[in-house]
Design a protein around this motif. Structure first.
Motif, short mmCIF file in Angstrom:
data_model
loop_
_atom_site.label_atom_id
_atom_site.label_comp_id
_atom_site.label_asym_id
_atom_site.label_seq_id
_atom_site.Cartn_x
_atom_site.Cartn_y
_atom_site.Cartn_z
N UNK A 70 -0.78 14.71 -2.66
CA UNK A 70 -0.82 13.34 -3.19
C UNK A 70 -2.28 12.93 -3.37
N UNK A 71 -2.61 12.40 -4.51
CA UNK A 71 -3.98 11.95 -4.77
C UNK A 71 -4.31 10.74 -3.89
N UNK A 72 -5.32 10.90 -2.98
CA UNK A 72 -5.58 9.84 -2.01
C UNK A 72 -6.07 8.54 -2.64
N UNK A 73 -6.61 8.61 -3.87
CA UNK A 73 -7.17 7.40 -4.47
C UNK A 73 -6.16 6.63 -5.33
N UNK A 74 -4.95 7.21 -5.49
CA UNK A 74 -3.95 6.52 -6.30
C UNK A 74 -2.98 5.77 -5.41
N UNK A 75 -2.53 4.62 -5.88
CA UNK A 75 -1.48 3.91 -5.16
C UNK A 75 -0.17 4.65 -5.36
N UNK A 76 0.73 4.47 -4.38
CA UNK A 76 2.00 5.19 -4.41
C UNK A 76 2.76 4.94 -5.71
N UNK A 77 2.71 3.70 -6.19
CA UNK A 77 3.40 3.37 -7.45
C UNK A 77 2.89 4.22 -8.61
N UNK A 78 1.56 4.40 -8.67
CA UNK A 78 0.99 5.20 -9.76
C UNK A 78 1.35 6.67 -9.60
N UNK A 136 4.85 0.65 -3.08
CA UNK A 136 4.15 1.07 -4.31
C UNK A 136 2.71 0.59 -4.35
N UNK A 137 2.40 -0.48 -3.63
CA UNK A 137 1.04 -1.01 -3.68
C UNK A 137 0.12 -0.41 -2.63
N UNK A 138 0.65 0.50 -1.81
CA UNK A 138 -0.16 1.07 -0.74
C UNK A 138 -0.64 2.48 -1.10
N UNK A 139 -1.59 2.98 -0.30
CA UNK A 139 -2.17 4.30 -0.55
C UNK A 139 -1.53 5.34 0.37
N UNK A 140 -1.56 6.63 -0.03
CA UNK A 140 -0.90 7.66 0.78
C UNK A 140 -1.31 7.67 2.25
N UNK A 141 -2.61 7.40 2.54
CA UNK A 141 -3.04 7.52 3.94
C UNK A 141 -2.39 6.46 4.84
N UNK A 142 -1.79 5.45 4.22
CA UNK A 142 -1.14 4.43 5.04
C UNK A 142 0.26 4.85 5.49
N UNK A 188 3.09 7.83 7.16
CA UNK A 188 3.22 8.98 8.06
C UNK A 188 3.58 10.23 7.25
N UNK A 189 3.54 11.38 7.89
CA UNK A 189 3.85 12.64 7.21
C UNK A 189 5.23 12.63 6.56
N UNK A 190 6.21 12.16 7.29
CA UNK A 190 7.57 12.13 6.75
C UNK A 190 7.67 11.19 5.56
N UNK A 191 6.99 10.04 5.65
CA UNK A 191 7.02 9.10 4.53
C UNK A 191 6.30 9.67 3.32
N UNK A 192 5.21 10.41 3.56
CA UNK A 192 4.50 11.03 2.44
C UNK A 192 5.39 12.05 1.76
N UNK A 193 6.20 12.77 2.55
CA UNK A 193 7.09 13.73 1.92
C UNK A 193 8.13 12.99 1.08
N UNK A 194 8.54 11.80 1.52
CA UNK A 194 9.45 10.99 0.71
C UNK A 194 8.80 10.61 -0.62
#
Ligand SMILES: Nc1ncnc2c1ncn2[C@@H]1O[C@H](COP(=O)(O)OP(=O)(O)OP(=O)(O)O)[C@@H](O)[C@H]1O
Ligand SMILES: Nc1ncnc2c1ncn2[C@@H]1O[C@H](COP(=O)(O)OP(=O)(O)OP(=O)(O)O)[C@@H](O)[C@H]1O
Ligand code: SF4
Ligand code: SF4
Ligand SMILES: [Mg+2]
Ligand SMILES: [Mg+2]
Lengths: 323, 324
Positions: free
Chosen positions: B96-104, B141-147, B149-155
């Protein structure tokens, strides 16, 4: 008699981002010839506990803020560093997950075993050299005469872990601390290494503290199990009691959530909701309360103590009542 | 039976004249099923998925997807096919690109393939629907990947993979980096999405317990080859290939009583190097059932019954006791 006994150990890391307490009141003991498994999810404090036993954390940021670590009739937390150095690798040895980071890539494997023997046992150069080959043979490395002259990169992952075990056991430690010793290995190689450790334990009678996140590995190798959650010990029991009659809701939920290779698929799994706690902002009270289906209001404010609930079986949960 | 969605025929990948990462692999993946691919490190699982995605070029063979042969397609034609084929990788942190918001991140494939315009109402609506489908709360959607957890990032990774409504989702160790308590959440989610959306999975894992819970059929790989393929229950309860027996026997089971009583095959020696594979059967250097012929003759996949169970062994074994 316990070879190693830890009582109410507290360890803090004071970092710029805040203070974390990855070891928060851990108590355990291990006897000769026995294996105690420390199990828990990522960040639960297993490695922090293991490294504390040998005082391997850099201070600062680490501070040992309470408790005692008793081995050979003394409290390791009170020893001067000079004496600790004599204990490390000698009386208490350690094996890590990734052998590549602990082996020196520029030295032959035989030289590294010999170096450890000279350092810890004060052997002469030639004595130590002579011991390297039998040490490799003991851990099942074929052609030890030839392989002693080779470098770590010439060994497979499993063979490197055997080398690490050879180095750890060369001085015949009374206590071996193994932090995820098979996690990086393929399952057929993992089975070989676990078999090797069991055989060596039978032969030399050392106590093993086995750190792992894998309940399958626990079931295969442990006599006693300590379950950790968010830096705290939450359940301690003999291996059969833990699997047959877990008492702490986290342990129960963890056992239920595990996918198993010996059970047919089909039914949905039974996950634990939410995620493990962030130690920089741990939940108040019982660290498991945000995920616990049995939580009552007091769980958010009261820390449940780890108390013996049945002979040899301790659990930290408010539902178990207090004495 | 319906036409397979994906068919590999005699697929081969050589990285050099010595390393044959994938060697004469043929199998079908049927619509709506999960074909599991299991095997030890370096056996060629990831390479196989990258061949299907055409991220590496095959040295030989054919790959048919949804009625078209992929290896002959030009890049432009491939782009259209790739809409129907998405991927979920092991490490949600790295993918996941750390600089992009989840929505993008989730909208990215939709924008790239011209389905919606960036930051349009349609994009927002679709992203909200996808995040809801994978169990992430509104506002994510307005938050960044680092915010997360691992499981949520996989989602998040799964939501992105589903954006284009693909037919096939290729999953390479999607839960291996997650904590045990989180693995079950993701496995359940993937099963639910498959049922709701009629997805087909090619699911790579080295973990047999995950495999048994998610796969319809399982292919076992060893040194670039498929050595056994069967329906999941058959593979776990009535395997025929000595390597499959060894894998099952080596995997520890979370039950001390089972562990104390079960027969265990402990293999001798080291796994062979992919750069220097053994002659004949690639398992013969470690196989407890090996005979002299095994070093000379390379076994081909052969039917073991009429259910489609195949194994590549000159002397297949039913009873694990024969190997201990
Ligand atoms: N040197 C350090 N500096 C700062 N924080 C640390 C340090 N070592 C560990 N921690 C923190 O302490 C907590 C416990 O970490 P520890 O490594 O003991 O976990 P673990 O149970 O071994 O997990 P894993 O299964 O991932 O190895 C974590 O939150 C970690 O971020
Ligand atoms: N780009 C590459 N160049 C050269 N060799 C490669 C390349 N990619 C993979 N290989 C080799 O091909 C073989 C198969 O690798 P692959 O990554 O497919 O295995 P895998 O089954 O996915 O393993 P793991 O379980 O460790 O992910 C290995 O020997 C690997 O070293
Ligand atoms: S103390 Fe409360 S939250 Fe913690 S495990 Fe027991 S019931 Fe659950
Ligand atoms: S062909 Fe021979 S070596 Fe290969 S798996 Fe069968 S018995 Fe073992
Ligand atoms: Mg650790
Ligand atoms: Mg891979």
């Amino acid at each position: 008699m316990s070879l190693l006994e830890i009582n109410d150990l507290h360890v803090e890391f004071r970092l710029d981002a805040g203070t974390v307490e990855p070891v928060n009141g851990v108590s355990l003991s291990v006897e000769a010839g026995q294996t105690l498994a420390v199990v828990g999810e990522s960040g639960s404090g297993k490695t922090a506990t293991a490294l504390s036993i040998l005082r391997l954390h850099p201070t600062p940021p680490c501070h040992y803020t309470g408790g005692e670590i008793l081995a050979g009739g003394r409290d390791l937390l009170k020893l001067p560093e000079r004496e600790m150095r004599r204990i490390r690798g000698n009386e208490i040895a350690m094996v890590f997950q990734d052998p590549m980071t602990s082996l020196n890539p520029l030295k032959t494997v035989g030289a590294q075993i010999a170096e450890s023997l000279r350092l810890h046992q004060g052997m002469s150069r030639s004595e130590a050299r002579a011991q390297a080959v039998p040490a490799l043979r003991e851990v099942g490395i074929p052609n030890p005469e030839q392989r002693a002259g080779e470098y770590p990169h010439q060994f497979s992952g499993g063979m490197r872990q055997r080398v690490m075990i050879a180095i750890a056991l060369a001085c015949r430690p009374k206590i071996l601390i193994a932090d995820e010793p098979t996690t990086a290995l393929d399952v057929t190689v993992q089975a070989q290494i676990m078999e090797l450790l069991a055989a060596l334990q039978e032969r030399f009678g050392m106590a093993i503290v086995l750190i792992t996140h894998d309940l399958g590995v626990v079931a295969r190798s442990a006599d006693q199990v300590l379950v950790m959650y968010g830096g705290r010990p939450v359940e301690l029991a003999a291996v059969d009691d833990l699997f047959d009659a877990p008492r702490m809701p986290y342990t129960k939920a963890l056992l239920r959530s595990m996918p198993r290779s010996d059970v047919p698929g089909g039914a949905p799994l039974d996950p634990i909701p939410g995620s493990p706690p962030n130690l920089f902002a741990p939940p108040g009270g019982c660290a498991f309360h945000p995920r616990c289906s049995l939580a009552v209001p007091e769980c958010a404010t009261e820390v449940p103590p780890l108390l013996e609930r049945a002979p040899g079986h301790s659990a930290a949960c408010l539902l178990e009542g207090s004495p | 039976m319906a036409e397979p969605l994906l068919s590999l025929r005699h697929v081969r990948k050589e990285f050099s004249s010595k390393v044959v990462a994938v060697d004469d692999v043929s199998f079908d993946v049927h619509p709506g099923e999960t074909l599991g691919l299991v095997g030890e490190s370096g056996c060629g699982k990831t390479t196989l998925t990258r061949l299907v995605l055409r991220l590496v070029e095959a040295s030989a063979g054919e790959i048919w997807f949804d009625g078209r042969e992929l290896l002959g397609l030009r890049q432009k034609e491939l782009l259209a096919v790739r809409e129907d084929m998405q991927v979920v990788l092991q490490d949600p942190y790295a993918s996941l690109n750390p600089r992009m918001r989840v929505g993008e991140i989730v909208a990215e494939p939709l924008v790239t393939h011209g389905r919606v315009r960036r930051r349009s109402a349609a994009a927002r609506e679709r992203v909200a629907e996808l995040l809801d489908a994978v169990g992430l709360e509104a506002g994510s959607e307005d938050r960044f990947p680092h915010e997360f957890s691992g499981g949520q990032r996989q989602r998040i990774g799964i939501a992105r993979a589903l954006a284009l409504e693909p037919k096939l989702v290729i999953c390479d160790e999607p839960v291996s980096a997650l904590d045990v308590s989180i693995q079950a959440q993701i496995v359940n989610l993937m099963k639910r999405l498959q049922a709701e959306r009629g997805l087909t999975y090619l699911f790579v894992s080295h973990d047999l317990s995950i495999m048994r819970q998610i796969a319809t059929r399982v292919a076992v790989m060893n040194l670039g080859r498929i050595v056994e393929l069967a329906g999941t229950e058959t593979l776990f309860t009535a395997p025929r290939h000595p390597y499959t027996h060894s894998l099952l026997s080596a995997a520890p089971v979370a039950d001390p009583k089972v562990e104390r009583t079960r027969r265990r095959i402990v293999l001798k020696g080291d796994p062979p190097s992919p750069a220097d594979p053994p002659s004949g059967c690639s398992f013969h250097t470690r196989c407890p059932a090996a005979r002299a012929e095994c070093a000379a003759t390379r076994p081909q996949l052969a039917p073991q019954d009429d259910s489609g169970h195949t194994a590549a062994c000159l002397f297949p074994v039913s009873d694990v006791a024969a190997l201990t």
